[in-house]
Design a protein around this motif. Structure first.
Motif, mmCIF file in Angstrom:
data_model
loop_
_atom_site.group_PDB
_atom_site.id
_atom_site.type_symbol
_atom_site.label_atom_id
_atom_site.label_comp_id
_atom_site.label_asym_id
_atom_site.label_seq_id
_atom_site.Cartn_x
_atom_site.Cartn_y
_atom_site.Cartn_z
ATOM 1 N N THR A 50 20.835 11.875 -3.181
ATOM 2 C CA THR A 50 22.010 12.364 -2.476
ATOM 3 C C THR A 50 23.274 11.901 -3.198
ATOM 4 N N THR A 51 24.338 12.660 -3.032
ATOM 5 C CA THR A 51 25.581 12.354 -3.747
ATOM 6 C C THR A 51 26.216 11.057 -3.274
ATOM 7 N N PHE A 52 26.182 10.846 -1.974
ATOM 8 C CA PHE A 52 26.775 9.631 -1.400
ATOM 9 C C PHE A 52 25.711 8.893 -0.591
ATOM 10 N N PRO A 53 24.858 8.093 -1.258
ATOM 11 C CA PRO A 53 23.760 7.421 -0.561
ATOM 12 C C PRO A 53 24.261 6.425 0.473
ATOM 13 N N ASP A 54 23.622 6.459 1.636
ATOM 14 C CA ASP A 54 23.944 5.539 2.723
ATOM 15 C C ASP A 54 23.172 4.236 2.498
ATOM 16 N N PRO A 55 23.836 3.095 2.388
ATOM 17 C CA PRO A 55 23.135 1.829 2.168
ATOM 18 C C PRO A 55 22.083 1.521 3.218
ATOM 19 N N ALA A 56 22.217 2.099 4.404
ATOM 20 C CA ALA A 56 21.262 1.831 5.484
ATOM 21 C C ALA A 56 20.068 2.785 5.470
ATOM 22 N N ASN A 57 20.088 3.801 4.606
ATOM 23 C CA ASN A 57 19.032 4.806 4.578
ATOM 24 C C ASN A 57 18.213 4.650 3.300
ATOM 25 N N ASP A 58 16.973 4.185 3.431
ATOM 26 C CA ASP A 58 16.128 3.910 2.264
ATOM 27 C C ASP A 58 16.000 5.122 1.339
ATOM 28 N N LYS A 59 15.666 6.267 1.894
ATOM 29 C CA LYS A 59 15.329 7.435 1.083
ATOM 30 C C LYS A 59 16.541 8.024 0.346
ATOM 31 N N ASP A 60 17.749 7.596 0.706
ATOM 32 C CA ASP A 60 18.935 8.049 -0.032
ATOM 33 C C ASP A 60 18.981 7.470 -1.438
ATOM 34 N N TRP A 61 18.189 6.434 -1.697
ATOM 35 C CA TRP A 61 18.295 5.692 -2.960
ATOM 36 C C TRP A 61 17.130 5.924 -3.910
ATOM 37 N N VAL A 62 16.086 6.559 -3.458
ATOM 38 C CA VAL A 62 14.857 6.626 -4.249
ATOM 39 C C VAL A 62 14.325 8.052 -4.338
ATOM 40 N N PHE A 63 13.657 8.334 -5.444
ATOM 41 C CA PHE A 63 13.009 9.622 -5.661
ATOM 42 C C PHE A 63 11.499 9.478 -5.447
ATOM 43 N N PRO A 64 10.831 10.531 -4.978
ATOM 44 C CA PRO A 64 9.368 10.467 -4.870
ATOM 45 C C PRO A 64 8.723 10.462 -6.248
ATOM 46 N N ASP A 65 7.584 9.792 -6.358
ATOM 47 C CA ASP A 65 6.899 9.681 -7.660
ATOM 48 C C ASP A 65 6.028 10.915 -7.905
ATOM 49 N N THR A 66 6.661 12.068 -7.865
ATOM 50 C CA THR A 66 6.001 13.350 -8.081
ATOM 51 C C THR A 66 6.614 14.022 -9.301
ATOM 52 N N ASN A 306 6.075 -7.484 -4.899
ATOM 53 C CA ASN A 306 7.149 -6.940 -4.080
ATOM 54 C C ASN A 306 8.501 -7.331 -4.671
ATOM 55 N N MET A 307 9.468 -6.412 -4.626
ATOM 56 C CA MET A 307 10.809 -6.680 -5.145
ATOM 57 C C MET A 307 11.871 -6.478 -4.067
ATOM 58 N N THR A 308 11.505 -6.751 -2.831
ATOM 59 C CA THR A 308 12.480 -6.710 -1.743
ATOM 60 C C THR A 308 13.566 -7.753 -1.993
ATOM 61 N N GLY A 309 14.792 -7.430 -1.587
ATOM 62 C CA GLY A 309 15.865 -8.399 -1.765
ATOM 63 C C GLY A 309 17.074 -8.079 -0.918
ATOM 64 N N PRO A 310 17.997 -9.023 -0.807
ATOM 65 C CA PRO A 310 19.184 -8.868 0.042
ATOM 66 C C PRO A 310 20.253 -7.997 -0.613
ATOM 67 N N GLY A 311 21.236 -7.625 0.213
ATOM 68 C CA GLY A 311 22.388 -6.895 -0.301
ATOM 69 C C GLY A 311 22.811 -5.765 0.612
ATOM 70 N N ARG A 312 21.870 -4.956 1.036
ATOM 71 C CA ARG A 312 22.207 -3.849 1.927
ATOM 72 C C ARG A 312 22.474 -4.365 3.347
ATOM 73 N N PRO A 313 23.137 -3.570 4.183
ATOM 74 C CA PRO A 313 23.420 -4.002 5.552
ATOM 75 C C PRO A 313 22.149 -4.407 6.303
ATOM 76 N N ASP A 314 22.224 -5.528 6.996
ATOM 77 C CA ASP A 314 21.119 -6.052 7.807
ATOM 78 C C ASP A 314 19.891 -6.400 6.971
ATOM 79 N N ARG A 315 20.077 -6.663 5.687
ATOM 80 C CA ARG A 315 18.956 -7.013 4.816
ATOM 81 C C ARG A 315 19.129 -8.404 4.203
ATOM 82 N N ASP A 316 20.071 -9.176 4.705
ATOM 83 C CA ASP A 316 20.343 -10.474 4.093
ATOM 84 C C ASP A 316 19.191 -11.458 4.232
ATOM 85 N N ASN A 317 18.304 -11.233 5.196
ATOM 86 C CA ASN A 317 17.173 -12.135 5.371
ATOM 87 C C ASN A 317 15.944 -11.655 4.596
#
Length: 357
Positions: A50-66, A306-317
């Motif tokens: 998407t042109t303006f990805p929402d930090p709270a929406n996972d799928k706005d940031w990633v493409f499917p592996d197809t 796993n490469m989970t990490g902080p930064g996005r809203p409500d993801r600091d933990n």
């Protein structure tokens, strides 16, 4: 303008010889979004669906592996593909041919081979590494198991500690087998592993390459380990799946004053050797535990930590075992991602269509 695209797992991988690898809901789109967001915050150009990805929406940031997902990312300007997904022989990434693209991740054929935990452990044991003893048992043959001591039952192609359980009696094993048969989540066989009663640690092994550590450029000619992470607060003898209990609640990097203990040095070197033997192209994570004599044995190798990490809203933990380990050498989450990104490799497509480094 060259960009980075992060990919998530769009569907379960195929079964291999009757063995299944469970699909994580969301296909790692959550950690993929963490990666994309953090890289953008670090100044990298990120291709997004998407042109303006929402930090709270996972799928706005990633493409499917197809095939379509790879094409869309390429059209959006991505020339580095971060494969934050489960790979396997025949994966769509093997069929693309973009000679100007670099990849972050392992080779699909390597992942398929090493995701078989029983075969991988046997291979490493044959090369002299300290590996927990195990056997492969078909579900239909569970009654042939002799339970003279507690054993760990685990999926052959597992994901973290999902599905892992200690069994002490034939009745417990029967109940577990019946549950597996009913769900058909893991396939038609399981690993029966010796139970290691001592301390558990996990070690992230980085591939050979050039890194920036504490302000200095460092060349690593062979795979090398981040400081081990101690695991605690086990539930019924097993470290809980991180989808249920966050790793921040039961994990901490081992302090520098303990890193030279002989048992820690020995297992760290063993994990580094495993990375060398497997010719890794991206980080792996190896879980280890002490036997009754205090020796650490390797028992679970994960080709995709796993490469989970902080930064996005409500993801600091949010955190990962590799992220915790990285802080032991002064890296924060963004530093770790930069270190992984710096090892991106160019693909070559053979006549068979398979990716080669």
């Amino acid at each position: 303008m060259s960009k980075i695209a992060v990919f998530f797992q769009s569907e379960p991988p195929p079964a291999v010889d009757g063995i299944k690898k469970p699909f994580k809901p969301g296909g790692y789109s959550d950690s993929g979004a963490d990666i994309g967001f953090a890289l953008k915050e670090s100044g990298h150009f990120i291709a997004t669906p998407t042109t303006f990805p929402d930090p709270a929406n996972d799928k706005d940031w990633v493409f499917p592996d197809t095939t379509a997902g790879f094409a869309k990312a390429y059209e959006a300007g991505a020339r580095t593909f971060w494969l934050n997904t489960v790979l396997y022989s025949g994966h769509p990434v093997e069929q693309i041919n973009y000679p100007d693209v670099k990849f972050v991740g392992q080779l699909p054929a390597d992942v398929q081979a090493m995701d078989d935990k029983f075969t991988t452990n046997r291979r490493l044991k044959d090369r002299g590494l300290p590996i927990a003893a195990s056997e492969l048992v078909k579900l239909e043959d569970w009654q042939s198991v002799q339970l003279t001591t507690p054993k760990v039952v685990k999926p052959v192609r597992g994901r973290g500690s999902q599905g892992v359980q200690i069994v002490k009696t034939p009745a417990e094993l029967k109940a577990l087998v019946e549950r597996w048969k009913a769900t058909n989540e893991f396939g038609d066989a399981f690993m029966m592993e010796e139970y290691l009663p001592g301390e558990e640690i996990t070690i992230t092994v980085m591939p050979a390459g050039t890194y920036r550590i504490q302000g200095e450029e460092v060349v690593k000619d062979t795979p090398w380990a981040l400081p081990p992470v101690r695991r605690f607060n086990h539930i019924q003898g097993i470290a809980p799946y991180n989808g249920v209990v966050a790793v921040t609640a039961n994990s901490a990097v081992i302090p520098p004053q303990e890193l030279n203990a002989p048992s820690i040095l020995e297992v760290t070197q063993a994990c580094e050797r495993a990375g060398t033997l497997l010719e890794i192209h991206a980080p792996i994570r190896i879980d280890c535990r002490q036997n009754s004599e205090g020796q650490f044995l390797l028992f679970d190798l994960n080709m995709k930590p796993n490469m989970t990490g902080p930064g996005r809203p409500d993801r600091d933990n949010q955190d990962s075992l590799s992220g915790i380990a990285a802080r032991g050498i002064g890296w924060d989450y963004k530093d770790l991602l930069q270190a992984v990104l710096s090892q991106a490799w160019k693909m070559v497509v053979s006549s068979q269509g398979y990716l080669r480094k």
